[in-house]
Design a protein around this motif. Sequence first.
Motif, mmCIF file in Angstrom:
data_model
loop_
_atom_site.group_PDB
_atom_site.id
_atom_site.type_symbol
_atom_site.label_atom_id
_atom_site.label_comp_id
_atom_site.label_asym_id
_atom_site.label_seq_id
_atom_site.Cartn_x
_atom_site.Cartn_y
_atom_site.Cartn_z
ATOM 1 N N ALA A 267 -13.826 -1.333 -0.185
ATOM 2 C CA ALA A 267 -13.015 -2.278 0.584
ATOM 3 C C ALA A 267 -13.090 -1.937 2.062
ATOM 4 O O ALA A 267 -13.223 -0.772 2.452
ATOM 5 C CB ALA A 267 -11.563 -2.237 0.107
ATOM 6 N N ASN A 268 -12.999 -2.962 2.891
ATOM 7 C CA ASN A 268 -13.077 -2.788 4.343
ATOM 8 C C ASN A 268 -11.693 -2.422 4.872
ATOM 9 O O ASN A 268 -10.842 -3.295 5.056
ATOM 10 C CB ASN A 268 -13.585 -4.080 4.984
ATOM 11 N N LEU A 269 -11.480 -1.127 5.112
ATOM 12 C CA LEU A 269 -10.197 -0.660 5.638
ATOM 13 C C LEU A 269 -10.237 -0.686 7.159
ATOM 14 O O LEU A 269 -10.947 0.092 7.790
ATOM 15 C CB LEU A 269 -9.895 0.748 5.135
ATOM 16 N N ILE A 270 -9.469 -1.592 7.740
ATOM 17 C CA ILE A 270 -9.458 -1.771 9.197
ATOM 18 C C ILE A 270 -8.807 -0.563 9.863
ATOM 19 O O ILE A 270 -7.739 -0.113 9.451
ATOM 20 C CB ILE A 270 -8.712 -3.065 9.563
ATOM 21 N N SER A 271 -9.467 -0.028 10.889
ATOM 22 C CA SER A 271 -8.941 1.097 11.677
ATOM 23 C C SER A 271 -8.611 2.308 10.803
ATOM 24 O O SER A 271 -7.608 2.993 11.023
ATOM 25 C CB SER A 271 -7.705 0.668 12.482
ATOM 26 N N LYS A 272 -9.434 2.566 9.809
ATOM 27 C CA LYS A 272 -9.187 3.676 8.880
ATOM 28 C C LYS A 272 -9.088 5.013 9.607
ATOM 29 O O LYS A 272 -8.330 5.899 9.192
ATOM 30 C CB LYS A 272 -10.304 3.721 7.838
ATOM 31 N N ASP A 273 -9.823 5.169 10.690
ATOM 32 C CA ASP A 273 -9.796 6.430 11.441
ATOM 33 C C ASP A 273 -8.476 6.660 12.170
ATOM 34 O O ASP A 273 -8.244 7.749 12.707
ATOM 35 C CB ASP A 273 -10.948 6.463 12.451
ATOM 36 N N LEU A 274 -7.630 5.638 12.198
ATOM 37 C CA LEU A 274 -6.354 5.753 12.901
ATOM 38 C C LEU A 274 -5.178 5.938 11.935
ATOM 39 O O LEU A 274 -4.025 5.770 12.335
ATOM 40 C CB LEU A 274 -6.121 4.500 13.768
ATOM 41 N N ILE B 163 1.160 -6.907 -5.805
ATOM 42 C CA ILE B 163 1.092 -8.322 -6.147
ATOM 43 C C ILE B 163 -0.137 -8.580 -7.011
ATOM 44 O O ILE B 163 -1.064 -7.774 -7.073
ATOM 45 C CB ILE B 163 1.042 -9.225 -4.895
ATOM 46 N N ASN B 164 -0.129 -9.725 -7.655
ATOM 47 C CA ASN B 164 -1.241 -10.136 -8.498
ATOM 48 C C ASN B 164 -2.322 -10.778 -7.629
ATOM 49 O O ASN B 164 -2.249 -11.961 -7.302
ATOM 50 C CB ASN B 164 -0.739 -11.114 -9.559
ATOM 51 N N LEU C 174 -4.113 0.277 -6.354
ATOM 52 C CA LEU C 174 -5.458 0.711 -5.962
ATOM 53 C C LEU C 174 -6.511 0.166 -6.917
ATOM 54 O O LEU C 174 -7.582 -0.281 -6.486
ATOM 55 C CB LEU C 174 -5.522 2.237 -5.933
ATOM 56 N N THR C 175 -6.207 0.174 -8.206
ATOM 57 C CA THR C 175 -7.152 -0.332 -9.200
ATOM 58 C C THR C 175 -7.430 -1.814 -8.985
ATOM 59 O O THR C 175 -8.576 -2.274 -9.086
ATOM 60 C CB THR C 175 -6.599 -0.108 -10.621
ATOM 61 N N GLU C 176 -6.386 -2.556 -8.644
ATOM 62 C CA GLU C 176 -6.562 -3.991 -8.438
ATOM 63 C C GLU C 176 -7.308 -4.283 -7.145
ATOM 64 O O GLU C 176 -8.177 -5.164 -7.101
ATOM 65 C CB GLU C 176 -5.189 -4.667 -8.428
ATOM 66 N N GLN D 13 -14.749 -7.354 -0.956
ATOM 67 C CA GLN D 13 -14.863 -8.173 0.247
ATOM 68 C C GLN D 13 -13.565 -8.198 1.063
ATOM 69 O O GLN D 13 -13.539 -8.654 2.205
ATOM 70 C CB GLN D 13 -15.242 -9.617 -0.133
ATOM 71 N N LEU D 14 -12.508 -7.654 0.492
ATOM 72 C CA LEU D 14 -11.187 -7.724 1.117
ATOM 73 C C LEU D 14 -11.083 -6.785 2.327
ATOM 74 O O LEU D 14 -11.406 -5.601 2.239
ATOM 75 C CB LEU D 14 -10.121 -7.360 0.087
#
Length: 401
Positions: free
Chosen positions: A297-304, A235-236, A261-263, A269-270
């Motif tokens: 970017a803040n990746l929630i639960s990235k370890d999972l 999405i834009n 990914l580029t966008e 802050q996302l």
Amino acid sequence: MNWKGLIKEISPVWNFKVILVIFLWAGSVGRAEHRDRSLCPANFHGNCKCDLDRETNYYIVNCTDTNLDNANILEYMPVDTEVLIFTGNNVLDLPLYIFGRDAKYDKLKIVDLSNNKIQTIKDRTFHGVDNVEKLILNDNDLYLNGKDNQPKMFRHFLNLEELHLRNTFTKKFIWSDHYMENLEKIFMQSRLINLRILNLEKNEINSIPNRNFFCDLPSLRELRLSDNHLTEFNINIKCLPHLNILDLSHNYISYLNNETLTELELYPQLKINLSENPFRCDCNMIDFFQWISTTEANLISKDLYYCKDGFPPQNIGRPLSNLTTNDLLCRFFAHDFYTDLKAIYIILTLIIIAMVALVITIIVYKNKRFVYDVAHRMSINIRRKFQYDSLDKVEETEMEV
């Protein structure tokens, strides 16, 4: 008799009694007002509770699990209502002017119409809801196709900040692509320019129709798309400058493409939730894998994040955090080879059949006179044979007679 002295002795007693009477009277008036506020209008026929909630200090009208089959009583809702909870009923169609044609509910902030089996909402269903900030329509059966599509159904929610549509749309004989296209029209024509939170969880959404789908919601801060069937997200985001929470968990995403990914990289802050997706850990996800490792970017639960599929097969079940790019190889299974080979054989066979048919057609065309003569002689022989058979049967019949 000393009247003045007697009056002085009696006055304090009377003063106390007068004060006590006034206090009791004031208390009784207050309790009477509270009792009046705690009762719903007579038109509600005892189906709902209307009271001032002590914890939130909101005046709440609660019509939960009352087995109502229509919402007509809401036309008589007290004008002081701040929260309406009308859930767990059996109201298929919301009427026009559900709160009345002339009523103004300036204090109304929250409307919860979840779990009512609602199928249709009309353009003029809601009126007098200018100050409502939160609308909940979760767990209904809403149709957005054909005559049931009402693109202006939310146009009176001028100050709406939260719209909850979790498991809202019907799944009967309708693909998500159809109602998503109509949902975009609703966003365009309802002018939800103050909307901050949009919840579209659990609607079996297969894809977002176009990149600008959410661009009519410029104030959007939270976009919740979990528990759907998305295989990608494109999405834009540039038209959503305030977006800070994007929930894509529990979908069918194998990895995100480079354009996405580029966008996403432009918005550090996302907060992004990609957990519980079936990641395919092979050479095709190398760019995505590297982005996960380096993005701000803040990746929630990235370890999972786990590999649901991948190559080599040893990747399956491993957390992405335990992989390196050297572990991500290109797959080439014997099964795939034989499948491709079989397809090639089929194509070659069809080509050979077509060529043979073409050759036969050309031969027949070039020798059409000869073919005609042969066919003509064969047809004469066949007719004669039938004639002889017929004569034999006639003779047999005459002999029997």
